[in-house]
Design a protein around this motif. Structure first.
Motif, PDB file in Angstrom:
ATOM      1  N   PHE A 179      35.004 103.523   6.724  1.00  0.00           N
ATOM      2  CA  PHE A 179      34.975 102.661   5.542  1.00  0.00           C
ATOM      3  C   PHE A 179      33.560 102.569   4.983  1.00  0.00           C
ATOM      4  O   PHE A 179      33.361 102.589   3.764  1.00  0.00           O
ATOM      5  N   ARG A 180      32.584 102.458   5.870  1.00  0.00           N
ATOM      6  CA  ARG A 180      31.196 102.381   5.402  1.00  0.00           C
ATOM      7  C   ARG A 180      30.765 103.686   4.740  1.00  0.00           C
ATOM      8  O   ARG A 180      29.956 103.679   3.807  1.00  0.00           O
ATOM      9  N   GLU A 181      31.322 104.796   5.218  1.00  0.00           N
ATOM     10  CA  GLU A 181      30.965 106.093   4.640  1.00  0.00           C
ATOM     11  C   GLU A 181      31.644 106.344   3.295  1.00  0.00           C
ATOM     12  O   GLU A 181      31.254 107.263   2.576  1.00  0.00           O
ATOM     13  N   ALA A 236      36.384 113.953   8.345  1.00  0.00           N
ATOM     14  CA  ALA A 236      37.117 112.860   8.985  1.00  0.00           C
ATOM     15  C   ALA A 236      37.761 111.948   7.949  1.00  0.00           C
ATOM     16  O   ALA A 236      38.878 111.455   8.147  1.00  0.00           O
ATOM     17  N   LEU A 237      37.070 111.713   6.843  1.00  0.00           N
ATOM     18  CA  LEU A 237      37.616 110.852   5.793  1.00  0.00           C
ATOM     19  C   LEU A 237      38.910 111.432   5.219  1.00  0.00           C
ATOM     20  O   LEU A 237      39.887 110.705   5.014  1.00  0.00           O
ATOM     21  N   LEU A 283      27.599 111.241  -0.288  1.00  0.00           N
ATOM     22  CA  LEU A 283      28.954 111.770  -0.363  1.00  0.00           C
ATOM     23  C   LEU A 283      29.593 111.457  -1.706  1.00  0.00           C
ATOM     24  O   LEU A 283      29.353 110.394  -2.289  1.00  0.00           O
ATOM     25  N   VAL A 284      30.411 112.383  -2.161  1.00  0.00           N
ATOM     26  CA  VAL A 284      31.231 112.151  -3.349  1.00  0.00           C
ATOM     27  C   VAL A 284      32.684 112.166  -2.887  1.00  0.00           C
ATOM     28  O   VAL A 284      33.249 113.223  -2.600  1.00  0.00           O
ATOM     29  N   ILE A 285      33.266 110.988  -2.788  1.00  0.00           N
ATOM     30  CA  ILE A 285      34.628 110.836  -2.270  1.00  0.00           C
ATOM     31  C   ILE A 285      35.574 110.601  -3.440  1.00  0.00           C
ATOM     32  O   ILE A 285      35.315 109.754  -4.302  1.00  0.00           O
ATOM     33  N   SER A 286      36.665 111.332  -3.469  1.00  0.00           N
ATOM     34  CA  SER A 286      37.620 111.199  -4.564  1.00  0.00           C
ATOM     35  C   SER A 286      38.327 109.847  -4.509  1.00  0.00           C
ATOM     36  O   SER A 286      38.439 109.219  -3.452  1.00  0.00           O
ATOM     37  N   SER A 287      38.822 109.423  -5.659  1.00  0.00           N
ATOM     38  CA  SER A 287      39.540 108.147  -5.736  1.00  0.00           C
ATOM     39  C   SER A 287      40.811 108.167  -4.900  1.00  0.00           C
ATOM     40  O   SER A 287      41.207 107.149  -4.331  1.00  0.00           O
ATOM     41  N   GLN A 288      41.457 109.345  -4.815  1.00  0.00           N
ATOM     42  CA  GLN A 288      42.690 109.439  -4.030  1.00  0.00           C
ATOM     43  C   GLN A 288      42.430 109.174  -2.552  1.00  0.00           C
ATOM     44  O   GLN A 288      43.215 108.486  -1.884  1.00  0.00           O
ATOM     45  N   ILE A 289      41.329 109.720  -2.032  1.00  0.00           N
ATOM     46  CA  ILE A 289      41.001 109.502  -0.622  1.00  0.00           C
ATOM     47  C   ILE A 289      40.667 108.033  -0.380  1.00  0.00           C
ATOM     48  O   ILE A 289      41.127 107.424   0.597  1.00  0.00           O
ATOM     49  N   LYS A 290      39.881 107.445  -1.265  1.00  0.00           N
ATOM     50  CA  LYS A 290      39.547 106.027  -1.127  1.00  0.00           C
ATOM     51  C   LYS A 290      40.811 105.170  -1.143  1.00  0.00           C
ATOM     52  O   LYS A 290      40.974 104.256  -0.322  1.00  0.00           O
ATOM     53  N   PHE A 291      41.698 105.469  -2.078  1.00  0.00           N
ATOM     54  CA  PHE A 291      42.923 104.683  -2.213  1.00  0.00           C
ATOM     55  C   PHE A 291      43.776 104.770  -0.952  1.00  0.00           C
ATOM     56  O   PHE A 291      44.252 103.754  -0.435  1.00  0.00           O
ATOM     57  N   ARG A 292      43.964 105.988  -0.438  1.00  0.00           N
ATOM     58  CA  ARG A 292      44.825 106.149   0.739  1.00  0.00           C
ATOM     59  C   ARG A 292      44.223 105.483   1.969  1.00  0.00           C
ATOM     60  O   ARG A 292      44.940 104.847   2.758  1.00  0.00           O
ATOM     61  N   ILE A 293      42.922 105.617   2.156  1.00  0.00           N
ATOM     62  CA  ILE A 293      42.290 104.993   3.320  1.00  0.00           C
ATOM     63  C   ILE A 293      42.409 103.473   3.247  1.00  0.00           C
ATOM     64  O   ILE A 293      42.753 102.807   4.235  1.00  0.00           O
ATOM     65  N   LEU A 294      42.133 102.911   2.089  1.00  0.00           N
ATOM     66  CA  LEU A 294      42.253 101.459   1.936  1.00  0.00           C
ATOM     67  C   LEU A 294      43.697 100.999   2.119  1.00  0.00           C
ATOM     68  O   LEU A 294      43.965  99.975   2.756  1.00  0.00           O
ATOM     69  N   LEU A 295      44.629 101.751   1.578  1.00  0.00           N
ATOM     70  CA  LEU A 295      46.038 101.376   1.657  1.00  0.00           C
ATOM     71  C   LEU A 295      46.556 101.422   3.093  1.00  0.00           C
ATOM     72  O   LEU A 295      47.239 100.501   3.550  1.00  0.00           O
ATOM     73  N   THR A 355      35.489 101.032  -7.669  1.00  0.00           N
ATOM     74  CA  THR A 355      35.490 102.363  -8.290  1.00  0.00           C
ATOM     75  C   THR A 355      36.895 102.870  -8.583  1.00  0.00           C
ATOM     76  O   THR A 355      37.046 103.937  -9.189  1.00  0.00           O
ATOM     77  N   LEU A 356      37.912 102.122  -8.155  1.00  0.00           N
ATOM     78  CA  LEU A 356      39.295 102.564  -8.343  1.00  0.00           C
ATOM     79  C   LEU A 356      39.864 102.049  -9.658  1.00  0.00           C
ATOM     80  O   LEU A 356      39.422 101.016 -10.178  1.00  0.00           O
TER      81      LEU A 356
END
Length: 262
Positions: free
Chosen positions: A163-165, A130-131, A171-183, A219-220
């Protein structure tokens, strides 16, 4: 029925059955996200079309040769045409209103289903699917800003779970996924209706989401933090809501930026 079957699969605990649950939910999440996007697109497109209607008949007549002179002799025709067009426009507006309501009901149902799928993906250890999909849903994020408040409520809940996940220990979430979700999804938190009589998120849930955002931001890379926090500040200063308040994250980024400069 689907809920019961998946719960029974989970109770058996067999890896094959759990894999079936995860695969089915991931596929359904992708399909439902796309259907929700299409429903919101049609709903808001109908409104735009209705608002952009104009009296084209007058311009057609004036564009004819000697149209300026002809208009003084065809006032009766113009009155008749206006009456006809008014009747047609009223019927169309009523039909658009019906279609718009249907699309809103459809979107609300899809958003509710998507929330259920998100919770199940989390429960079955497949929320990373889902992320990834949520991080690419820029169109859905855009339409959600002006969606019906009930639809917004479900989408806010989905985003809060995801967001909490982002900072989950398993989980090991890539920086790209974190960045896009936040953006893509932070603007929704700033501008969505949080509910008055029945808040969409509790105070504790909001605190958890803020903590997750702060941790994910930390972490970004500094350049990515700058983009996210600059956009957040622009939204936060004009939004009616005072949540999410990322002042601490913003101050931390400012301090780290000063150290780089000096």
């Amino acid at each position: 029925m689907a809920d019961r079957i998946m719960d029974e699969n989970a109770r058996y605990g067999h890896e094959v059955l759990l894999h079936i649950n995860r695969t089915a939910l991931a596929s359904a999440f992708a399909r439902t996200s796309n259907l929700l996007y299409r429903a919101l697109e049609r709903s808001q497109g109908d409104q735009d079309d209705d608002n952009s209607s104009y009296a084209w008949t007058t311009r057609v007549i004036r564009a004819l040769p000697m149209g300026t002179y002809l208009t003084s002799y065809i006032k009766g025709l113009r009155v008749c045409m206006s009456a006809i067009m008014s009747t047609v426009a009223n019927k169309r507006r009523r039909q658009v209103g019906v279609d718009h309501h249907v699309e809103e009901v459809t979107a609300e149902k899809l958003a509710q289903e998507l929330l259920w799928m998100t919770a199940k993906l989390r429960d079955y250890g497949a929320v990373d699917e889902a992320l990834v999909q949520w991080s690419f849903a820029s169109g859905l994020a855009s339409f959600s800003l002006t969606a019906n408040v009930r639809v917004q409520g479900f989408i806010v809940k989905i985003s809060a779970i995801l967001f909490r996940e982002l900072v989950g220990e398993d989980l090991v979430i890539s920086s790209q996924i974190k960045f896009r979700i936040l953006l893509f999804w932070l603007p929704l938190f700033c501008h969505a209706s949080n509910g008055l009589a029945y808040p969409v998120l509790s105070r504790f849930e909001k605190m958890e989401v803020e903590r997750a955002i702060d941790e994910a931001l930390s972490t970004l890379p500094a350049a990515d933090q700058e983009v996210i926090l600059t956009n957040w500040l622009q939204d936060f200063t004009i939004a009616a809501s005072d949540w999410p308040n990322l002042q601490y994250s913003y101050d931390r980024w400012c301090q780290s930026s000063r150290k780089v400069v000096t």
